[in-house]
Design a protein around this motif. Structure first.
Motif, PDB file in Angstrom:
ATOM      1  N   LYS A   1      18.636  -5.801 -23.177  1.00  0.00           N
ATOM      2  CA  LYS A   1      17.912  -4.548 -22.933  1.00  0.00           C
ATOM      3  C   LYS A   1      17.546  -3.838 -24.227  1.00  0.00           C
ATOM      4  O   LYS A   1      16.472  -3.266 -24.369  1.00  0.00           O
ATOM      5  CB  LYS A   1      18.778  -3.605 -22.095  1.00  0.00           C
ATOM      6  N   GLU A   2      18.491  -3.888 -25.209  1.00  0.00           N
ATOM      7  CA  GLU A   2      18.293  -3.189 -26.462  1.00  0.00           C
ATOM      8  C   GLU A   2      17.248  -3.900 -27.320  1.00  0.00           C
ATOM      9  O   GLU A   2      16.447  -3.278 -28.000  1.00  0.00           O
ATOM     10  CB  GLU A   2      19.601  -3.074 -27.273  1.00  0.00           C
ATOM     11  N   GLU A   3      17.319  -5.277 -27.276  1.00  0.00           N
ATOM     12  CA  GLU A   3      16.413  -6.044 -28.137  1.00  0.00           C
ATOM     13  C   GLU A   3      14.970  -5.992 -27.656  1.00  0.00           C
ATOM     14  O   GLU A   3      14.038  -6.003 -28.446  1.00  0.00           O
ATOM     15  CB  GLU A   3      16.875  -7.514 -28.207  1.00  0.00           C
TER      16      GLU A   3
END
Ligand SMILES: [Zn+2]
Lengths: 808, 344
Positions: free
Chosen positions: B51-53
């Motif tokens: 999700k962060e990447e």
């Protein structure tokens, strides 16, 4: 008037001015000096010589060998003149002398004999042939009186004089005399001059014993004075008098004639001397001539008189035309013993008429016509008597016999300093006015700023306040007037609408490639009625002709500018200038009367004539000769400039090509025509194909309405459609376009022909015309279907009206 | 993935810079930015990322796309410009060949002179008046203080049509007519140019038809110094600021006092030469204060109103200003004469 500055110097001291400086002063204060000319420029070394001996030249029949005493020495001179003789006093140009034309005299040998100088004729000294006395015309000049050998011949002959030529305006006839000039110069330089009193040595006998005078028409001849002078010895007049006559351009003749001429120059009063014995009567009667009465004048011309001429008679026959010329019968001759000397005042208009009728302009008539000074008439007679007594041995019988009703009173003109300043824009003082009047030698009565000025009768030109205003202004000096600008009510200057339109039309033509020309309004009769526009022809009875033309070339006023424009083209073509495009805006003269009694109508027209190559761009092989459509394009452009719409109808006009001429209408008014000049006329004028237009500019200006409101630029697009139609060749494009516009209204906004075709693929007698149509609704975008419907309507209409078929 | 994107960017930019024509650039665009290109592929594989990447890689991928696209655009513009330049070079023409001539006409010299004078006087508040060329004896002579039998009528022998009609010998009748329309109580400020006619045989200095231009100012308190001021302004404008004027006495039947105006000779600067006949001055026009008889005949009270008038010959002015030596030149319409003065 030719004024000798040497003579003038004897009347008034002008020695502090050169003749040129004086000329400038006279010009600025009153009378224009046209020239200052030395009598004999650059001449020197001419002295009086006494011919001690004169013998035939040993080697030449026609030459004489003379020993001439020139004062310090005696020179041997060879002379070729037939009138040379021993004992004469002559003018000798010594070696080293210079004659006119920078002709230098040197010692020389003629046919083996030494000649140390030249004995001169008057012509060789620079005197005009016409002023040389007859006796010296073909030979050397011989001094008529005793002069000293070695004396300066130039000053004795007045060759050191300078002649001031005055250009006199008709009002200044007072300066037709040396006395008048002297008064004028005195005022100009603030000098002193007064005409001297005459001093006549009257004898005891009275003139009345020999003569009486009757005047029938005292209006025409208010004064006639007859002096009688006996014991006259006709001979040469004194040298100084001859010199002065010569300087004034009058040829010396004999002492009697010279004296009357001299007094004419001195006083401005013409005189006439009759030979009393040949006059053959003891009474002078002046009267109007009878119709058909004859007189032989001094110039030996027989002249027929009319009843408005005034003649001087011996009670029976005419011996002079009053003021103009004497009769041959009583002319003074060498044996004349007794004179009747006439000093008279003749009405100027009577003399003017007679001088005009007989084509005789003389020094006398010129002065009488302008009016002589009434106070100098009798005085001039006396002056002549004085001179006749002195230089012609005359005995003057006492008292002139005269009839006298002459008004010699001096007029009074009142002036006021403040009014003078108001009119001139100056601030002249009362003292300055008084000083100017003193210089003019006008007497006056002054009270404050009021001057009542007595005008001397020699100044017959001064009658009104304004005349005195001029006298004051010119002596005060125009150089001393300030420069001011008008103070009064201001208005905005400007051009009228017509004047603006005229300029607009002219600059349009010039932008369109035409050169403005100006031709003569007066033309030969034949040309005045050529190439006249039909609407002018209908109004004009015939061209307006001059009563007395100077030549047939300029006898009638034009009805059209075209004939003269074509002449201009022809003139240029004859000078190898072949490509010409001319226009003229000018008036034609239209009279509806057979015999003109009223001013003709003057109608402003704009005309043009073009010939040769219109555009030539050689390296692009583009070359266009002037043709009908070039000229029509220019005319169409004009209508666009004026926001008018012209229509063109084929027509036939005299001198025009029958197939290439059109009437031009603006609205429903005929305004002129365009077309090709008839090839026959072209040929006559040496012109190649030449096209012209002739339009009524005045009518165009009348139809012009200034743009009322700005027309919005359409916001919706227009639709363009082409249409090619096959029609009969006689049908004009204008007719089809008209039908298209009507059938296509209101959507069709413009119809333009873009192709005309005749030939292959078309039946005989048919042509194809292609039009571009512009559809537009200013309020919305047109739908294709609407355009189609309109287009179909148009096709139906042209088919119905012109049997036009769509070209497949 | 990050490395892969950087790699793709380097690769693509290199190809862009190596592209020599528009077509190969197009190929690069399709290869790297097309729907089947490697970047799209990378983006498809984002599902595998955390999700962060995801946003980081997404943003990077966009940046790479944009920089490649920008490089392609820049290069493309450059290549297109170069190609156009080459093409235009091939269309070059001989600029020294003559152009297609435009027909240019122009005004007659007399018109130029007259209009110049008109404009000058319009600027001083004068109107332009015109009148008939066929005049009545009354307006041509009598109304101008030239009654029948007046000697000055000889000065201007005329072309008569009938005893009462003639071709006007001067434009002065226009003045008489204009004054006559004012009921003697309005000022007049006008000039009147026009054709006039006299019985002269045509030669180098005479013409039976010529042009005249007259001016008239009638008002209360018009002074002769006003005439001098107006004429001075005219002379300086027409002949140059360095010209001086002088007035000297003359005679005209319709003015009193009458003057002639000279200007200082331009050729010799007033020292005297053959042009000015040694006087240093050249005669330009006649003028004067309107004669009281003329004012009276036109209905003005000469005690209340005064005026000045002047008159000049545009031919003479043209001859002086442009050195025209034969008056007939104005009327023969030789094209070589007309064209010379179109810039006048
Ligand atoms: Zn000069």
């Amino acid at each position: 008037m030719l004024v000798s500055s040497n003579w003038l110097q004897e009347l008034i001291d002008i020695s502090s001015y050169s003749p040129e400086e004086l000329a400038e002063i006279i010009t600025k204060t009153g009378i224009e000096v046209e020239s200052v000319t030395p009598v004999a420029e650059g001449v020197s070394g001419v002295v009086v010589g006494y011919v001690e001996s004169c013998v035939q030249h040993p080697n030449a029949d026609k030459l004489s060998l003379c020993q001439v005493d020139v004062g310090e020495e005696t020179l041997q001179i060879v002379c070729g003149a037939p009138n040379i003789a021993e004992g004469q006093q002559v003018a000798v140009a010594k070696p080293g002398a210079v004659l006119p034309g920078n002709f230098k005299i040197k010692k020389t040998k003629l046919r083996g004999e030494e000649s140390n100088g030249m004995i001169c004729s008057l012509q060789e000294l620079g005197i005009d042939e016409k002023d040389v006395p007859k006796e010296f015309a073909d030979g050397i000049f011989v001094f008529p009186e005793d002069v000293k050998a070695g004396a300066d011949a130039l000053s004795l002959l007045n060759l050191d004089d300078k002649i001031i030529e005055l250009g006199l305006t008709p009002n200044r006839s007072d300066a037709l005399s040396m006395a008048g000039v002297a008064y004028e110069v005195a005022a100009a330089i603030d000098g002193d001059y007064e005409l001297q009193e005459e001093d006549v040595p009257y004898s005891n006998k009275a003139a009345g014993d020999l003569i009486s005078v009757e005047v029938e028409d005292k209006q025409a001849n208010p004064y006639y004075g007859a002096f009688i002078i006996k014991d006259i010895k006709v001979g040469a007049s004194p040298l100084w008098m001859r010199n002065r006559l010569t300087a004034a351009g009058i040829r010396p003749i004999n002492n009697v004639v010279d004296i009357t001429n001299y007094v004419l120059l001195e006083y401005g009063q013409p005189l006439h001397a009759f030979d009393y014995d040949r006059f053959d009567s003891d009474k002078v009667v002046t009267r109007r001539a009878k119709d058909g009465e004859m007189i032989t004048t001094l110039d030996n011309q027989k002249r027929e008189l009319k009843n408005h001429h005034l003649v001087i008679t011996n009670g029976d026959e005419a011996h002079a035309i009053a003021g103009v010329m004497g009769g041959a019968k009583s002319e003074v001759q060498e044996d004349t013993k007794t004179l009747i000397l006439e000093a008279a005042y003749f009405d100027p208009s009577v003399v003017r008429q007679a001088s005009k009728d007989h084509g005789l302009r003389s020094e006398s008539s010129n002065r009488f016509e302008k009016g002589v000074d009434p106070n100098r008439v009798e005085r001039a007679g006396k002056r002549a008597c004085e001179l006749l007594a002195k230089y012609a041995g005359g005995t003057v019988l006492s008292g002139a016999v005269s009839v006298d009703q002459l008004d010699r009173s001096e007029k009074t003109v009142s002036i006021k300093t403040s009014v003078i300043n108001d009119r001139l824009g100056t601030s002249i003082t009362n003292e300055e006015i008084a000083d100017i009047l003193r210089r003019l030698q006008f007497t006056y009565e002054q009270s404050g700023e009021h001057f009542d000025v007595k005008i001397p009768t020699r100044r017959g030109d001064i009658e009104l306040f304004e005349d005195m205003l001029e006298e004051v202004a010119r002596i005060f000096g125009y150089d001393n007037l300030p420069y001011t600008l008008p103070q009064g009510s201001s208005q905005a200057g400007g051009l009228t609408l017509e004047q603006q339109l005229k300029r607009k039309v002219k600059s349009y033509f010039e932008g369109a490639g035409l050169h403005e020309t100006i031709t003569y309004s007066l033309t030969p009769k034949e040309r005045s009625q050529m190439l006249v526009s039909p609407e002018i022809k209908r109004q004009a009875q015939s061209p307006v002709g001059l009563a007395m033309p100077m030549s047939e070339d300029h006898s009638h006023l034009r009805l059209s500018m075209l004939p003269e424009l074509l002449q201009s083209l022809s003139y240029n073509v004859a000078r190898k200038q072949k490509d010409l495009s001319y226009y003229e805006v000018g008036t034609v003269f239209v009279s509806n009367e057979e015999q003109v009694t009223k001013q003709p109508k003057e109608i402003l027209r704009a005309s043009g004539a073009l010939t040769g190559t219109w555009i030539s761009h050689a390296w692009q092989q583009e070359k266009k000769e002037v043709d009908f459509y070039v000229v029509k394009g220019i005319v169409e452009g004009l209508s666009a400039q004026l926001d008018l719409s012209f229509t063109y109808e084929k027509t036939k006009l005299p001198h025009m090509h029958p197939g290439r001429t059109a009437l031009v209408k603006s609205g429903d008014k005929e305004i002129g025509f365009i077309g090709q000049v008839h090839p026959k006329l072209q040929k006559e004028l040496g012109l190649k194909d030449t096209y012209v237009f002739d339009l009524n500019a005045e009518e165009l200006f009348a139809q012009y309405t200034k743009e009322e409101a700005f027309q919005a630029i359409p916001r919706y697009p227009s639709v363009s459609r082409d249409i090619a139609l096959v029609v009969d060749e006689q049908i004009t494009s204008a007719a089809i376009a008209h039908t298209i516009s009507e059938a296509g209204a209101p959507l069709v906004k413009d119809v333009q022909v873009f192709d005309v075709y005749q030939g292959d693929h078309l039946p005989e007698g048919k042509k194809s015309l292609a039009f571009n149509l512009l559809y537009l609704d200013p309020h919305r975008t047109l739908k294709d279907q609407e355009v189609e419907e309109a287009h179909d309507k148009i096709l139906t209409a042209v088919k119905d009206e012109h049997e036009a078929e769509l070209r497949g | 993935m990050k490395e892969r994107l950087e790699e793709l960017k380097q690769e693509a930019l290199e190809k862009v810079s190596k592209s020599e024509n528009v077509q190969s650039l197009k190929d690069v665009r399709v290869e790297y930015l097309g729907k089947k290109g490697p970047i799209t592929e990378v983006l498809r594989g984002m599902g595998k990322l955390s999700k962060e990447e995801r946003p980081v890689i997404g943003q990077l991928a966009n940046e790479v796309r944009e920089s490649i696209a920008a490089a392609i655009d820049t290069k493309q513009t450059r290549l297109e410009d170069e190609e156009l330049e080459k093409q235009l070079e091939a269309e070059s023409i001989d600029v020294t060949l003559p152009g297609r001539p435009v027909r240019v006409g122009g005004p007659h010299l007399l018109t130029s002179i007259v209009e110049e004078i008109e404009d000058l006087f319009i600027g001083m508040g004068f109107e332009i008046k015109e009148g008939p060329e066929v005049e009545t004896d009354y307006y041509n002579f009598e109304a101008l203080n030239l009654p029948k039998g007046h000697p000055a009528r000889d000065m201007q022998d005329s072309f008569y049509i009938t005893e009462e009609l003639l071709l006007r010998t001067h434009t002065s009748p226009v003045q008489a007519r204009t004054m006559g329309q004012k009921d003697g109580n309005e000022p007049v400020k006008m000039i009147c140019p026009g054709k006039v006619y006299r019985r002269d045989t045509d030669d180098a200095t005479h013409s039976h038809q010529f042009t005249q231009l007259e001016g008239l100012l009638v008002d209360k308190h018009v002074r002769m110094s006003d005439l001098k001021g107006v004429l001075n302004a005219f002379a300086k404008q027409m002949f140059g600021a360095e010209r001086d004027i002088r007035l000297r006495p003359s005679f005209f039947p319709f003015t009193e006092p009458s003057v002639e105006m000279d200007i200082s000779c331009k050729v010799c600067e007033g020292k005297g030469c053959s042009v000015c006949k040694g006087t240093g001055w050249i005669e330009i026009l006649g003028a004067g204060m309107v004669h009281p008889n003329v004012l009276e005949m036109a209905g003005y009270d000469p005690k209340e109103y005064s005026g000045f008038a002047f008159g000049m010959g545009p031919e003479r002015i043209a001859m002086l200003k442009y050195g025209v030596d034969d008056i007939r030149n104005f009327y023969t319409n030789d094209i070589r004469f007309l064209e010379q003065y179109h810039k006048a």
